[in-house]
Design a protein around this motif. Structure first.
Motif, short mmCIF file in Angstrom:
data_model
loop_
_atom_site.label_atom_id
_atom_site.label_comp_id
_atom_site.label_asym_id
_atom_site.label_seq_id
_atom_site.Cartn_x
_atom_site.Cartn_y
_atom_site.Cartn_z
N SER A 121 0.82 -1.22 0.00
CA SER A 121 0.00 0.00 0.00
C SER A 121 0.85 1.26 0.00
CB SER A 121 -0.93 0.01 1.21
OG SER A 121 -0.19 0.04 2.41
N ARG A 122 2.14 1.14 0.29
CA ARG A 122 3.01 2.32 0.32
C ARG A 122 3.62 2.61 -1.05
NH1 ARG A 122 4.33 3.81 5.67
NH2 ARG A 122 5.01 5.71 4.61
N CYS A 123 3.36 1.75 -2.03
CA CYS A 123 3.94 1.90 -3.37
C CYS A 123 2.94 2.52 -4.34
CB CYS A 123 4.38 0.53 -3.91
SG CYS A 123 5.56 -0.34 -2.87
N ASP A 124 3.46 3.24 -5.34
CA ASP A 124 2.61 3.79 -6.39
C ASP A 124 2.01 2.67 -7.24
OD1 ASP A 124 3.18 6.46 -5.66
OD2 ASP A 124 5.07 6.36 -6.75
N ARG A 125 2.86 1.75 -7.64
CA ARG A 125 2.42 0.55 -8.36
C ARG A 125 3.20 -0.64 -7.83
NH1 ARG A 125 3.26 0.10 -14.10
NH2 ARG A 125 5.18 1.26 -13.73
N ILE A 126 2.65 -1.82 -8.02
CA ILE A 126 3.33 -3.02 -7.57
C ILE A 126 3.29 -4.10 -8.65
CG2 ILE A 126 2.83 -2.62 -5.12
CD1 ILE A 126 0.58 -4.70 -5.35
N ALA A 127 4.27 -4.99 -8.58
CA ALA A 127 4.27 -6.21 -9.38
C ALA A 127 4.28 -7.38 -8.41
CB ALA A 127 5.49 -6.27 -10.30
N LEU A 128 3.31 -8.26 -8.53
CA LEU A 128 3.27 -9.47 -7.71
C LEU A 128 4.04 -10.56 -8.44
CD1 LEU A 128 -0.50 -9.45 -6.64
CD2 LEU A 128 1.47 -8.58 -5.37
N ILE A 129 5.05 -11.12 -7.77
CA ILE A 129 5.92 -12.09 -8.41
C ILE A 129 5.96 -13.40 -7.61
CG2 ILE A 129 7.97 -11.14 -7.24
CD1 ILE A 129 9.57 -11.88 -9.79
N GLN A 130 5.92 -14.51 -8.33
CA GLN A 130 5.97 -15.83 -7.71
C GLN A 130 6.63 -16.80 -8.69
OE1 GLN A 130 5.69 -17.28 -5.00
NE2 GLN A 130 4.86 -19.32 -5.16
N LYS A 131 7.61 -17.55 -8.20
CA LYS A 131 8.33 -18.53 -9.00
C LYS A 131 8.86 -17.93 -10.30
CE LYS A 131 5.86 -22.55 -7.16
NZ LYS A 131 5.00 -23.72 -7.46
N GLY A 132 9.39 -16.71 -10.19
CA GLY A 132 10.04 -16.07 -11.33
C GLY A 132 9.12 -15.47 -12.36
N LYS A 133 7.81 -15.43 -12.09
CA LYS A 133 6.86 -14.87 -13.05
C LYS A 133 6.08 -13.72 -12.42
CE LYS A 133 4.59 -17.39 -15.98
NZ LYS A 133 5.36 -17.22 -17.24
N ILE B 96 -2.96 -14.88 -3.04
CA ILE B 96 -3.24 -16.32 -2.92
C ILE B 96 -4.10 -16.78 -4.10
CG2 ILE B 96 -4.51 -18.02 -1.57
CD1 ILE B 96 -3.50 -16.58 0.94
N LYS B 97 -5.09 -15.99 -4.46
CA LYS B 97 -5.95 -16.34 -5.60
C LYS B 97 -5.12 -16.46 -6.88
CE LYS B 97 -10.13 -14.71 -8.00
NZ LYS B 97 -9.61 -14.46 -9.36
N LEU B 98 -4.23 -15.50 -7.10
CA LEU B 98 -3.38 -15.55 -8.30
C LEU B 98 -2.44 -16.73 -8.28
CD1 LEU B 98 -2.62 -11.74 -8.54
CD2 LEU B 98 -3.85 -13.09 -10.25
N MET B 99 -1.90 -17.06 -7.11
CA MET B 99 -1.02 -18.22 -7.00
C MET B 99 -1.75 -19.51 -7.37
SD MET B 99 1.15 -17.48 -3.50
CE MET B 99 1.64 -19.20 -3.41
N LEU B 100 -2.98 -19.66 -6.88
CA LEU B 100 -3.76 -20.85 -7.19
C LEU B 100 -4.07 -20.93 -8.67
CD1 LEU B 100 -6.26 -20.85 -4.17
CD2 LEU B 100 -4.32 -22.38 -4.51
N GLU B 101 -4.35 -19.81 -9.28
CA GLU B 101 -4.67 -19.77 -10.70
C GLU B 101 -3.45 -20.05 -11.59
OE1 GLU B 101 -8.30 -16.46 -10.44
OE2 GLU B 101 -6.34 -15.92 -11.24
N ASN B 102 -2.26 -19.83 -11.05
CA ASN B 102 -1.04 -20.00 -11.85
C ASN B 102 -0.22 -21.21 -11.43
OD1 ASN B 102 -0.48 -17.42 -13.71
ND2 ASN B 102 -1.56 -16.76 -11.87
N GLN B 103 -0.82 -22.13 -10.72
CA GLN B 103 -0.11 -23.36 -10.33
C GLN B 103 0.18 -24.23 -11.55
OE1 GLN B 103 -2.49 -25.18 -7.25
NE2 GLN B 103 -1.35 -24.13 -5.63
#
Length: 305
Positions: free
Chosen positions: A198-210, A298-305
């Protein structure tokens, strides 16, 4: 205008057996406070080392302030500040000695650029003769930031700067980043703490290099709406097991003392209470809630398993 540009970066280790970064692309705007958010092992440090010219990518390209991270590495090193995740200053030198050393490396002096670090340095100056290895986590953090700023960088890369730091120091650190951003410095910061997004202007959510998602915090949450409930009952262990065994439920994860449960969109609010009563639970509490960035991740992680 983009200050950092990453295009289809790929990085592997152990002769290609371990994939650290998988076709990563994004841009950071000039003067932006950009957050790379993800757990340990997601690829954040590998990406930071590439952007600060400490690693060479296997594929793709990246630019910092219009300079190529492979071809123009010496120029980039003069215009970026880098604070690695692990405290890397000289532990047998004092605060003052570390700061003078890094100023000399960049062919400047502390006196010349003191205005850049004054607001931060005054908090640790009373201890300037103390060895860096004897400092608390919060003081090490402030010293490392001073050393990264002493040569007036155009871009500041901070790799998990608040890991292992107490909550008060974490807040103080992010307040300092807001003030640095107000000076026009482009800041790229990585963190495993979702609340710092919440302290960032924009964010990128990253998991397992993606990169799973990239946008403002609000837009990411809005794009992934969920039928989400906070659930509690007297026997929390059995509650967790019963919820996770229910094949009608999309997901159930522990959040503090509650379970955050996602239901299919067409399910009614009464479903969970009725199901848990049927299982013999008592003290049932069910309330509908708005998703947080943790729920969305968590939702995105499940969708990208």
């Amino acid at each position: 205008m983009s200050t950092v540009r990453v295009e289809n970066i790929k990085k592997t280790y152990e002769k290609g057996q371990v994939l650290a970064l998988d076709d990563v692309s994004f841009e950071v705007k000039s003067g932006e406070l950009f957050g790379l958010i993800g757990p340990d092992g997601a690829g954040k440090t590998s990406l930071f080392r590439i952007l600060t010219t400490l690693l060479v990518p296997d594929a793709g390209r990246a630019e910092v302030a219009g300079l190529d991270v492979v071809k123009d590495l010496w120029k980039i090193r003069q215009i970026v500040g880098y604070m690695p995740g692990k405290f890397s200053l000289y532990q047998d030198l004092s605060i003052e000695e570390n700061l003078n050393f890094f100023a000399t490396v960049f062919n400047t002096t502390v006196a010349k650029n003191y205005h850049l670090i004054e607001e931060i340095y005054v908090q640790i100056e009373p201890f300037k003769h103390r060895l860096a290895g004897k400092l608390s986590g919060g003081m090490k953090q402030k010293l490392a930031l001073c050393c990264a700023l002493i040569h007036e960088p155009k871009v500041l890369f901070l790799d998990e700067p608040t890991t292992g730091v107490d909550p008060v120091s974490r807040k103080e650190f992010w307040d300092m980043l807001d003030r640095l951003k107000a000076r026009g410095i482009t800041i790229v910061v990585s963190t495993p703490y979702m609340d710092e997004a919440s302290r960032c202007d924009r964010i990128a959510l990253i998991q397992k290099g993606k990169i799973l998602e990239l946008d403002t915090l609000e837009q990411i949450i809005a794009r992934h709406a969920q039928n989400l409930y906070a659930v509690d009952a007297d026997n929390r262990y059995n509650l967790m097991n019963d919820l996770r065994k229910n094949t009608e439920i999309v997901s159930a994860f522990a959040f503090g003392e509650e379970q955050h449960v996602t239901l299919p969109p067409h399910f009614q609010d009464e479903y969970l209470s009725a199901f848990l009563k049927e299982k013999g639970h008592t003290g049932i509490k069910v309330r509908k809630i708005a998703p947080t960035i943790e729920d969305t991740f968590i939702k995105l992680m499940l969708e990208n398993q």
